[in-house]
Design a protein around this motif. Sequence first.
Motif, short mmCIF file in Angstrom:
data_model
loop_
_atom_site.label_atom_id
_atom_site.label_comp_id
_atom_site.label_asym_id
_atom_site.label_seq_id
_atom_site.Cartn_x
_atom_site.Cartn_y
_atom_site.Cartn_z
N GLU A 68 2.26 7.01 3.49
CA GLU A 68 2.22 8.48 3.46
C GLU A 68 1.49 8.98 2.22
N GLN A 69 1.55 8.21 1.14
CA GLN A 69 0.88 8.59 -0.10
C GLN A 69 -0.58 8.13 -0.15
N GLY A 70 -1.05 7.50 0.93
CA GLY A 70 -2.45 7.09 0.99
C GLY A 70 -2.71 5.62 0.71
N PHE A 71 -1.63 4.81 0.67
CA PHE A 71 -1.78 3.38 0.37
C PHE A 71 -1.30 2.54 1.55
N GLY A 72 -2.02 2.65 2.65
CA GLY A 72 -1.62 2.04 3.91
C GLY A 72 -1.59 0.52 3.90
N ASP A 73 -2.30 -0.11 2.97
CA ASP A 73 -2.31 -1.57 2.93
C ASP A 73 -1.07 -2.14 2.23
N LEU A 74 -0.30 -1.28 1.60
CA LEU A 74 0.91 -1.74 0.92
C LEU A 74 2.05 -1.75 1.94
N ARG A 75 2.16 -2.89 2.63
CA ARG A 75 3.16 -3.03 3.69
C ARG A 75 3.94 -4.32 3.44
N ILE A 76 4.97 -4.21 2.62
CA ILE A 76 5.76 -5.38 2.19
C ILE A 76 7.25 -5.04 2.33
N ALA A 77 8.01 -5.97 2.87
CA ALA A 77 9.46 -5.75 2.99
C ALA A 77 10.21 -7.06 2.81
N HIS A 78 11.46 -6.93 2.45
CA HIS A 78 12.37 -8.08 2.39
C HIS A 78 13.00 -8.20 3.78
N TRP A 79 12.48 -9.09 4.60
CA TRP A 79 12.97 -9.17 5.97
C TRP A 79 13.77 -10.45 6.21
N ALA A 80 14.53 -10.43 7.28
CA ALA A 80 15.29 -11.61 7.69
C ALA A 80 15.11 -11.81 9.19
N GLY A 81 14.87 -13.05 9.56
CA GLY A 81 14.75 -13.41 10.97
C GLY A 81 15.51 -14.69 11.22
N VAL A 82 15.33 -15.23 12.40
CA VAL A 82 15.97 -16.50 12.77
C VAL A 82 14.90 -17.48 13.22
#
Length: 323
Positions: free
Chosen positions: A240-254
Amino acid sequence: MRSIHRVGAAAALAAALFTTASAQAEPAWPTKPIRMIVPFSAGGANDLMARAAAEGASKALGRPIIVENKPGGGTTLGADLVAKSAPDGYTFLISAAGVISNSMIKKTMPYKDADLTPVAMIGLAPSVVLVPADAPYKDLKEFIAASKKGEGFHWATAGTGSTPHFVSGVLQTKYGAKLDIIPYKSGSESINAVLAKQVDATSEASIVALPFVKSGKLKALADTWTSRISAYPELSTAAEQGFGDLRIAHWAGVHAPKGTPPAILDKMAAAVDAAMKTPDIANRLKAVGIEPIGGTRASFNKFVDEERARLGDVVKATGMKDE
């Protein structure tokens, strides 16, 4: 005609016997408790998501699911244990970004990426960019601009290949932020370094960051995932602030050991999806800053492929290596 009827009856009997034999050869799953290995210490975002998934999936499957913490080696200790387990549907890994990125940055690995099979997405905790409460910049744009002046800023990470390391990598390579990386042993140490103003900034999972932000001890500049955090919607995303490439999260899967029967994988994926759609579990996770996701095996495979490509680009651009 009698011969034809006899042949038909024999064929029907043979088919019935074959079906019975097949059912006996493939017993119903699960018939005993299931283990979920968490490659982190208890209490963090990955562990909390694991226990929520285990609770809901256990009810869906009708069998106990035991969560075991096996931290160490940047997730390689726990992941290796699962990779080398029997592919019988009774041992699963609670995976995270490190399960994908470790082979990109580590000199040696005890297992191959292909030894683990994606099963289901549980959820994610968006990473939050944090600075001291009295920092003069109000958003990510002002922070990046200020970092380009003078010698730049000190940025704390939880070690090589950690989520804050990837966040800083994107800020540097995509947006020109001038950051000096200071590695700590954990996210809590990084947070304390910002609180003590030993460093200028870090990023941390929303579940860890939000209590400090809501209490006014730290300032949040952006949420680094694609949507706002349910528990703190006033914080805008980096996109939203104009930094669309910053896509990082602490995720959990199986993930499961390679060779686990597809029917078992499908059943586990459906159980995890059902868990994330259970109102009590979903609301409990959202309240602490975690977004429940769930979904199908196919959607998680797509996510893993995209995550591998995205993180791989950051590793190449930064030359990130585990020394």
